[in-house]
Design an enzyme around this catalytic site. Structure first.
Site, PDB file in Angstrom:
ATOM      1  N   HIS B 218       0.825  -1.208   0.000  1.00  0.00           N
ATOM      2  CA  HIS B 218       0.000   0.000   0.000  1.00  0.00           C
ATOM      3  C   HIS B 218       0.860   1.260   0.000  1.00  0.00           C
ATOM      4  CE1 HIS B 218      -3.867   2.020   0.873  1.00  0.00           C
ATOM      5  NE2 HIS B 218      -3.089   2.916   1.453  1.00  0.00           N
ATOM      6  N   GLU B 284      -8.032   7.654  -4.921  1.00  0.00           N
ATOM      7  CA  GLU B 284      -7.540   6.601  -4.031  1.00  0.00           C
ATOM      8  C   GLU B 284      -8.511   5.438  -4.063  1.00  0.00           C
ATOM      9  OE1 GLU B 284      -5.327   5.581  -2.082  1.00  0.00           O
ATOM     10  OE2 GLU B 284      -4.108   7.185  -1.245  1.00  0.00           O
ATOM     11  N   HIS B 286     -10.254   2.355  -1.560  1.00  0.00           N
ATOM     12  CA  HIS B 286     -10.456   1.937  -0.174  1.00  0.00           C
ATOM     13  C   HIS B 286     -11.243   0.643  -0.209  1.00  0.00           C
ATOM     14  CE1 HIS B 286     -10.422   3.726   4.098  1.00  0.00           C
ATOM     15  NE2 HIS B 286      -9.221   3.550   3.669  1.00  0.00           N
ATOM     16  N   ASN B 287     -10.643  -0.360  -0.847  1.00  0.00           N
ATOM     17  CA  ASN B 287     -11.374  -1.584  -1.187  1.00  0.00           C
ATOM     18  C   ASN B 287     -11.565  -2.521  -0.001  1.00  0.00           C
ATOM     19  OD1 ASN B 287     -11.240  -0.527  -3.726  1.00  0.00           O
ATOM     20  ND2 ASN B 287      -9.470  -1.730  -4.335  1.00  0.00           N
ATOM     21  N   HIS B 288     -10.465  -2.903   0.645  1.00  0.00           N
ATOM     22  CA  HIS B 288     -10.582  -3.878   1.725  1.00  0.00           C
ATOM     23  C   HIS B 288     -11.448  -3.351   2.872  1.00  0.00           C
ATOM     24  CE1 HIS B 288      -7.698  -6.072  -0.531  1.00  0.00           C
ATOM     25  NE2 HIS B 288      -7.234  -6.825   0.447  1.00  0.00           N
ATOM     26  N   ARG B 307      -8.058  14.557   2.414  1.00  0.00           N
ATOM     27  CA  ARG B 307      -6.829  14.953   3.134  1.00  0.00           C
ATOM     28  C   ARG B 307      -5.607  14.941   2.226  1.00  0.00           C
ATOM     29  NH1 ARG B 307      -8.902  11.587   6.837  1.00  0.00           N
ATOM     30  NH2 ARG B 307      -7.295  10.010   6.491  1.00  0.00           N
ATOM     31  N   GLN B 439     -11.673   1.987  10.053  1.00  0.00           N
ATOM     32  CA  GLN B 439     -11.645   3.337  10.590  1.00  0.00           C
ATOM     33  C   GLN B 439     -13.058   3.911  10.569  1.00  0.00           C
ATOM     34  OE1 GLN B 439     -10.151   2.409   7.699  1.00  0.00           O
ATOM     35  NE2 GLN B 439      -8.002   2.943   7.720  1.00  0.00           N
ATOM     36  N   ASP B 465      -0.866  14.140   5.139  1.00  0.00           N
ATOM     37  CA  ASP B 465      -2.024  13.630   5.853  1.00  0.00           C
ATOM     38  C   ASP B 465      -1.636  12.374   6.618  1.00  0.00           C
ATOM     39  OD1 ASP B 465      -1.952  11.782   3.599  1.00  0.00           O
ATOM     40  OD2 ASP B 465      -3.934  11.177   4.283  1.00  0.00           O
ATOM     41  N   ASP B 696      -4.331   7.706 -12.719  1.00  0.00           N
ATOM     42  CA  ASP B 696      -4.509   6.278 -12.955  1.00  0.00           C
ATOM     43  C   ASP B 696      -4.719   5.570 -11.629  1.00  0.00           C
ATOM     44  OD1 ASP B 696      -1.727   4.998 -12.028  1.00  0.00           O
ATOM     45  OD2 ASP B 696      -1.296   6.880 -13.053  1.00  0.00           O
ATOM     46  N   GLY B 733      -1.266   8.748  -9.292  1.00  0.00           N
ATOM     47  CA  GLY B 733      -1.896   7.448  -9.462  1.00  0.00           C
ATOM     48  C   GLY B 733      -1.791   6.640  -8.205  1.00  0.00           C
TER      49      GLY B 733
END
Lengths: 240, 935
Positions: B218, B284, B286-288, B307, B439, B465, B696, B733
């Site tokens: 990540h 961005e 935030h899949n999982h 952020r 979160q 951030d 991307d 990306g």
């Protein structure tokens, strides 16, 4: 002519304060965004202004019900000053969250519940200014006002809408589509004196013709701008 | 202990949440569960008199809307409250209320109560709550009266634990890796062991966690930075691939567009289209987190990307979201173990995006929603943000001696190890073990952060951030090349009992880290106090090249920043390149084209997304000129959106390109096609094709499988090729890999190759924007671009089924850039009345959408291809349909260099005539589009 000093009261989470400032500036007001906490610290500041707006947004994240925390702040910390502001005939408008605040603060009748369809809803609506209303903000407006709504708790509730109508306190009604289940299609109400207006839709987001969604197809136009409400409010404040 | 009071609040009118539960249960195939009641509960601990309780009641209950009772209800019900330690913002409001009323209270909490029909069996009631209402990740529930639990424990300066790894063999290292969920590669574990052997000590837990976070996929993008050895592919043979990230950067450097201010560094890309104003853009994934807690995952995904923009000193102005879900009508018995139902995920994700965007006060404007069975266990959530700022130099800090200041929310146990979690493969137990990775968002706190930071740019020397990896990532990155000394005891905490490594790694949301020269600290503190933002000075940047972290004054980590940032061995990977079909053109037979058009319009991927769009505030800031829904009844689909502040002439357009289905057949062609689609979408609304910047976002399966890496490599090559041809640079990306799920059967399920391209482009004149809705009968319709027989991955195949030989996926169109430039010139000259891109569903769907958007018909006499199926349904890229007034046709043709095809006219009979197709009522087209299965 000197500009009308206008205050936009913002709580933590108010987010259409800048949009309202832009609208007020376009109609010749000198508009300042002031935090509710600052006014509560120095209540006499309010007296410097001739017009007040409680702007839209999510004050305190709508926790425990939209508008409740900010209304509590204002009533505990600024109640007397607000009441004398209104008693002096100075115009006040509460838009969306501001409307929710003013009803909770008992400056306006009724209450705003969750939209009947259960969801936040953002879409353009058409509003009719009610002819026999005491409201100074909608005075003389004959053409319908076009502007968006953006709220989850905008269903106007009042036990006796007929008495409100008789008292001239219904200022605006939704035309054809009632987006949230408000009683008697009520989109905006005023206090008995007509200087305090609360409304769920956002006239501050229709201040230039280009903002109208069907502008390119000939929709909207000057007669339907939400800006007209602010013209009226500022005009009234100037006449005081 | 103070007595606990509980106030149960019911709505006077039917509570819409109750109806939603009942409908949701029916939708999931759980049948009619009967009447449902719902109530909110407020818990207050304290010695409160009846009069004081009355005053609280007076604030918490509006008698016109609700009735409340301090006596617990006697009827049965299931009650839900948050797990201890999960942020309860409503409870904070209870404290605020007590403060204003002058009441002294102890702990407060809130909950929800669901009252089921007494006839409903308890097991079914519990299943409804588990499937539709509560989420064990953040909540717990009980039959009857629930009692909230508040986190306990004392703050003792925690000591670090030493982890013995010196002399460990690979098996022992692997054990440490598994025990602490580090998700490090074997060679990385060896490098860490060797490093600590060389400095003759073992690492502490916090050091190991910091390394795992910094080196996570990540944060480190180790696949995109890997040395890749490729085999196979159309050319065959073996070759070494330039690292993927290098390829994207090279592409941007070669294009060398004059408007790019910053690309691939810092939190977001920065461009400058109009002198004096820069634009920051970032998207961005935030899949999982969204898979295990859809609302919180999507909510904080939006918060995080906002952020990012704030972290490059820009004021956020708009949000985008691209969402990929499993089929909403998936039968419950087909749902893999441990997964939430796609419907639940969809509702949670959309609510999460809406909640954050609406509350923070930003318009959520552009987006897409895709449905595919492959997204059932791996939903994808891409969130983007755009910001603006007056042009100014980028910050050059931090400098040694600058103070490290954390702004915003307090730190809790939320989101521990999110960076490593999001780099892992999921399985049936993910939901149980990942609890701490979720979160919880607080958009108002972030709104206040924006209020505090916009305008404070001269007070700090660097900003970033606090996202994945928390303080470890934020301070660690800022300390690169310098060093830092941090005292964890100075970090504000939500509750006591946190271990030092938890404070350091926590991904508690709504925090920013700034480096502030000592002389400006008080100015920052005052500014934050005014708007109500929490500030903590936690340390100082140094020049000793050591990242020192202390707890109670004692060092718990002393990491060499050189090793931290440059010690990771480059990943060596193998890619097996795909060998897609490129020559075999296979058409389709369509028995009933009219019925097929209606089915396509109603397909969830094509049908109206109005149900979602209206849940987002897309009007705030008053800048939205072209909305996601447009036309005579504001229900037609726009290609791109345009934002322009009310007083500005110029604006910016945002377009999205995404098509995983082409990627299943030809990842390289897919990547090229989605770059084209994103650019075409912005050109279609009036943007300048010579002033486009791209983002991307790759969401892929596990790249350690050679074929998956081969597809990823091919896609990177495809999008770079397109960027060169269109002269459109990438400025930022993000990749999200390992989007896989191991089923109970042991089989791996990966997402299809999903590349989202976001195009942001300059609109010279926002008064001249064009939308797809047909405007006037008699106008002439033209088709730009050429139609080929390209059906692989098409939506026609989705509704009619895929034949054995699918043929080719849509191939690059070399003439497209010139077509777009000409079309833009025609738009600037005011010649184009409406315009729509041809995408999923092909020409037939595009012209149908123009008709329904304008509530006008069209009489099409000429088609773009002799083969009827291809003319109507092929998805060749580079194509647009435009509407021109008859008097402008000559001028338009001249500007287009005659490279356009006159296909018919706009008609006011309310009918769409297509050659070889039964006439279709525009009203039927609108019905199909608006009542389709999508949301």
């Amino acid at each position: 002519m000197s500009q009308v000093p206008a205050v936009i009261i913002a709580g933590p989470g108010t987010n259409r304060d800048h949009d309202v400032r832009h609208a007020l500036e376009l109609v010749g007001a000198d508009a300042r965004i002031v935090l509710a906490s600052e006014l509560i610290e120095r209540p006499r500041l309010l007296g410097d202004y001739r017009l007040a707006v409680v702007a839209g947004g999510f004050s305190y994240a709508d926790s425990l019900g939209a508008g409740r925390m900010l209304a509590l702040d204002l009533m505990v910390g600024l109640g007397e000053e607000l009441r004398s502001f209104v008693a002096a005939g100075r115009p006040v408008i509460g838009i969306c969250n501001g409307f929710q605040v003013l009803t909770r603060a008992r400056l306006l009748p009724g209450a705003l519940g969750h939209n009947a369809q259960g969801r936040f809803d953002c879409r353009w609506v058409v509003l009719d200014a009610v002819e026999r209303s005491a409201c100074v903000w909608t005075k003389g407006i004959e053409d319908p006002i076009h502007c968006p709504i953006a709220h989850g708790e905008g269903r106007y509730v009042h036990p006796d809408p007929d008495s409100l109508a008789a008292a001239g306190q219904i200022a605006l009604r939704y035309r054809s589509t009632n987006p949230n289940g408000s009683v008697a299609d009520i989109a905006g109400v005023c206090d008995p004196s007509g200087v305090v207006l609360g409304m769920m839709p956002h006239p501050e987001n229709h201040i230039v013709a280009r903002q109208h969604p069907r502008h390119c197809r000939g929709g909207g136009g000057a007669a339907h701008l939400g800006l007209r409400l602010f013209e009226n409010g500022v005009h009234h404040a100037k006449g005081l | 202990m103070a007595p606990r009071h509980r106030l149960t609040i019911h709505s006077n009118d039917p509570d819409p949440r109750a109806a939603a539960i009942r409908e949701g249960a029916a939708h999931l195939g759980m049948g009619d569960i009967g009447q449902v009641g719902i109530a909110d509960i407020v818990f207050v601990d304290g010695d409160l008199s009846p009069d004081e309780l009355d005053r609280l009641h007076g604030v918490l209950v509006d008698p016109l809307l609700q009735h409340g009772n301090w006596d617990p209800p006697k009827s049965s019900g299931i009650e839900i409250t948050l797990q201890p330690g999960v942020t309860d913002s409503d409870a904070e409001a209870v404290h605020h209320t007590a403060m204003r009323l002058g009441l002294t209270i102890g702990a407060a909490a809130t909950g929800t109560r669901i009252e089921f029909d007494p006839a409903l069996e308890p097991a079914r009631a519990d299943e409804v709550v588990a499937r539709l209402v509560a989420n064990a990740i953040i909540e717990r529930w009980a039959d009857g009266h629930i009692e909230p639990v508040h986190p306990e424990g004392r703050d003792t300066p925690g000591a670090a634990t030493t982890i013995a790894i010196r002399g460990a063999d690979e098996a022992a290292l692997q054990q440490v890796n598994a025990d602490r969920a580090l998700y490090l590669d074997p060679q990385e574990l060896v490098a860490i062991r060797d490093h600590f052997e060389s400095i003759e000590r073992d690492p502490t837990d916090i050091e190991l966690e910091t390394l795992a976070q910094t080196w996570s996929e990540h944060c480190a993008h180790k696949t995109f930075r890997a040395a890749i050895h490729a085999t196979g592919g159309p050319e065959g043979g073996e070759r070494e691939i330039v690292p993927l990230m290098r390829q994207l950067r090279d592409c941007t450097e070669t294009i060398d567009a004059e408007y790019v201010r910053s690309a691939f560094v810092g939190n977001a890309g920065v461009i400058e289209f109009s002198k004096g104003t820069t634009i920051a853009l970032k998207a961005e994934t935030h899949n999982h987190p969204s898979a295990v807690e859809p609302f919180g995952g999507a909510n904080t995904g939006v918060g995080g990307v906002i952020r990012d923009v704030l972290g490059i000193s820009h004021k956020p102005v708009a949000i985008t979201d691209i969402l990929c879900f499993g089929p909403a009508d998936l039968p419950l018995d087909k749902l893999p173990d441990g997964s939430l139902h796609p419907l639940r995920i969809r509702e949670g994700v959309i609510d999460g995006v809406a909640d954050y965007g609406n509350k923070i006060g930003l318009p959520t404007v552009a987006g897409a929603i895709l449905y595919d069975p492959a997204y059932t266990t791996n939903p994808l959530v891409f969130a983007g943000c755009i910001g603006t700022a007056p042009t100014r130099p980028l910050h050059e800090g931090p400098h040694p001696g600058d103070r490290i200041i954390v702004l915003g929310g307090a730190t809790g146990r939320d989101g521990i190890r999110g960076a490593t979690f999001s780099s892992a493969t999921m399985d049936a137990t993910t939901g149980e073990v990942a609890g701490a990775s979720v979160q919880i968002g607080a958009p108002i706190v972030e709104k206040l952060l924006i209020d505090a930071l916009v305008g404070a740019e001269d007070l700090y020397s660097a900003i970033t951030d606090c996202g994945a990896g928390g303080l470890s990532s934020a301070v660690g990155e800022m300390a690169e090349g310098l060093g830092a000394d941090v005292e964890l005891d100075l970090v504000h905490r939500k509750y006591p009992g946190l271990q030092p490594w938890e404070v350091w790694l926590s991904e508690a949301q709504e925090r920013m880290v700034i480096a502030v020269p000592a002389r400006n600290v008080s100015a920052i503190v005052n500014r934050c106090a005014r708007v109500g933002v929490d500030v903590a000075e936690i340390g100082v940047f140094t020049d000793d090249r050591v990242l020192t972290v202390r707890s109670g004054g004692e060092p718990v980590a002393q990491l060499d920043v050189g090793f931290l940032h440059d010690g990771r061995p480059q990943r060596q990977m193998h890619a097996e390149m795909p060998d897609p079909i490129r020559t075999e053109r296979v058409s389709r037979t369509v028995a009933d084209p009219a019925a097929t058009i209606l089915r396509l319009l109603a397909h969830p991927n094509i049908a109206s997304k109005a149900g979602t769009i209206h849940r987002y505030d897309h009007e705030i800031l008053g800048s939205t000129v072209v909305r996601p829904l447009i036309g005579a009844a504001s229900d037609g689909p726009a290609d791109g959106v345009v934002l322009a502040p009310p007083a500005n002439t110029a604006g910016l357009a945002i377009g999205i390109g995404v098509n995983p289905w082409y990627g299943l057949h030809d990842p390289e062609a897919m990547a090229y096609a989605v770059v084209d689609e994103a650019i075409r979408n912005v050109v279609a609304v009036g943007a300048d094709p010579d002033r486009v910047a791209l983002l991307d976002n790759f969401s892929w399966g596990d790249p350690r499988r050679a074929t998956t890496l081969g597809e990823l490599t091919a896609a990177v090559e495809g999008c770079c090729a397109a960027a060169y041809v269109y002269d459109a640079p990438f400025v930022s990306g993000k990749d999200s890999l390992n989007n896989e799920y191991i089923g109970a059967d042991g089989e791996r399920h990966a997402v299809p190759p999903t590349l989202v391209i976001t195009a942001v482009a300059h609109v010279p004149d926002a008064d001249r924007c064009v939308t797809p809705d047909l405007v006037a009968a008699g106008n002439v319709l033209m088709l730009i671009g050429s139609t080929e027989i390209e059906f692989a991955g098409s939506h026609l195949d989705k509704v009619l089924g895929e034949p054995p030989g699918v043929g080719v996926a849509p191939a690059p169109d070399p003439d497209a850039p010139e077509h777009y430039r000409h079309l833009h010139a025609a738009m600037q000259a005011g010649l184009v009345k409406s315009c729509h891109d041809v995408s999923e569903g092909g020409f037939a769907v595009a012209i149908a959408e123009m008709c329904l958007a304008g509530r006008l018909g069209a009489r099409i006499e000429t088609l773009g291809h002799d083969d009827l199926a291809a003319a109507l349904f092929s998805e060749s890229i580079g194509r647009l349909i435009v509407e021109i007034e008859p008097r402008s046709v000559v001028a338009f043709r001249r500007i287009m260099a005659d490279d356009c095809l006159e296909i018919g006219t706009v008609d006011d009979a309310g009918i769409l005539w297509l050659p070889g197709v039964k006439p279709m009522l525009v009203a039927d087209l609108a019905d199909a589009f608006n009542t389709g299965a999508a949301t």
